[in-house]
Design a protein around this motif. Structure first.
Motif, mmCIF file in Angstrom:
data_model
loop_
_atom_site.group_PDB
_atom_site.id
_atom_site.type_symbol
_atom_site.label_atom_id
_atom_site.label_comp_id
_atom_site.label_asym_id
_atom_site.label_seq_id
_atom_site.Cartn_x
_atom_site.Cartn_y
_atom_site.Cartn_z
ATOM 1 N N ASP A 118 1.586 6.588 -7.041
ATOM 2 C CA ASP A 118 0.560 7.129 -7.481
ATOM 3 C C ASP A 118 0.711 8.809 -6.995
ATOM 4 O O ASP A 118 0.556 9.829 -7.786
ATOM 5 N N PHE A 135 0.107 3.222 -10.513
ATOM 6 C CA PHE A 135 0.558 2.024 -9.819
ATOM 7 C C PHE A 135 -0.247 0.685 -10.376
ATOM 8 O O PHE A 135 0.415 -0.305 -10.728
ATOM 9 N N ALA A 136 -1.627 0.677 -10.102
ATOM 10 C CA ALA A 136 -2.555 -0.493 -10.472
ATOM 11 C C ALA A 136 -2.284 -0.658 -11.899
ATOM 12 O O ALA A 136 -2.524 -1.791 -12.293
ATOM 13 N N ALA A 137 -2.035 0.202 -12.775
ATOM 14 C CA ALA A 137 -1.948 -0.105 -14.021
ATOM 15 C C ALA A 137 -0.716 -0.624 -14.521
ATOM 16 O O ALA A 137 -0.412 -1.033 -15.606
ATOM 17 N N GLN A 153 2.215 -6.562 -13.127
ATOM 18 C CA GLN A 153 2.505 -7.237 -12.060
ATOM 19 C C GLN A 153 3.711 -7.197 -11.332
ATOM 20 O O GLN A 153 4.154 -6.951 -10.357
ATOM 21 N N ASP A 172 0.725 -1.146 -0.063
ATOM 22 C CA ASP A 172 -0.029 -0.169 -0.041
ATOM 23 C C ASP A 172 1.126 1.292 -0.188
ATOM 24 O O ASP A 172 0.524 2.432 -0.766
ATOM 25 N N GLN A 229 5.128 -4.022 -10.348
ATOM 26 C CA GLN A 229 4.666 -3.909 -9.123
ATOM 27 C C GLN A 229 5.456 -4.407 -7.939
ATOM 28 O O GLN A 229 5.930 -3.902 -7.017
ATOM 29 N N GLY A 274 -3.700 5.825 -9.564
ATOM 30 C CA GLY A 274 -4.288 4.420 -10.423
ATOM 31 C C GLY A 274 -3.026 4.187 -11.338
ATOM 32 O O GLY A 274 -3.070 2.994 -12.047
ATOM 33 N N GLN A 294 2.303 1.850 -3.607
ATOM 34 C CA GLN A 294 1.339 2.339 -4.215
ATOM 35 C C GLN A 294 0.881 3.911 -4.196
ATOM 36 O O GLN A 294 0.859 4.539 -4.874
#
Length: 143
Positions: free
Chosen positions: A38, A46-48, A51, A31, A54, A44, A34
């Motif tokens: 961000d 990081f989420a994009a 994997q 977290d 990340q 968003g 992220q």
């Protein structure tokens, strides 16, 4: 790294980056990573990412948090930076967060031989906008 320590106490830019650091300190590594990514990019971002990217970034989060602590608590001041006698070229992404834009401006004002270049990019401009940033970086190198 961004010299957050030159941001004056109580300045909105210091408040902003301190809030980021404090939030990260209260989160687990994933977290916090992220939140960090961000902040420097857009919500968003990081989420994009793939994997694998990340996971690599999350593995480095402890160092990122330690860097934040060091950069916020470094004892050097703008007066110290004003003693630099060599040419310094600073780049400021116009879409970067307030904290880094403010640090760049303060350093450019303090360092006698500083030159500040504004780049139409975010904080990660050398990666996300390489075609725009690389020629500026090359032009800044001494011949």
């Amino acid at each position: 790294p961004v010299a957050f320590h030159v941001l004056p106490e109580g300045h909105v830019a210091r408040t902003e980056i301190t809030a980021v650091a404090e939030a990260m300190a209260s989160m687990n590594a994933a977290d916090a990573c992220q939140h960090f990514v961000d902040y420097w990019n857009t919500p968003g971002y990081f989420a994009a990412l793939p994997q694998g990217a990340q996971q690599l970034m999350v593995q480095q989060q402890a160092k990122v948090s330690a860097d934040f602590d060091a950069l916020l608590n470094e004892p050097a001041s703008l007066t110290d930076y004003a003693k630099l006698t060599m040419p310094v070229h600073l780049f400021k992404g116009t879409k970067s967060p307030l904290s880094s834009r403010t640090v760049a401006r303060l350093l450019a004002e303090a360092i006698p031989q500083a030159e500040l270049t504004h780049v139409e990019a975010g904080h990660m401009g050398p990666l996300t906008d390489a075609r725009r940033v690389t020629p500026l970086l090359l032009n800044a190198l001494p011949v």
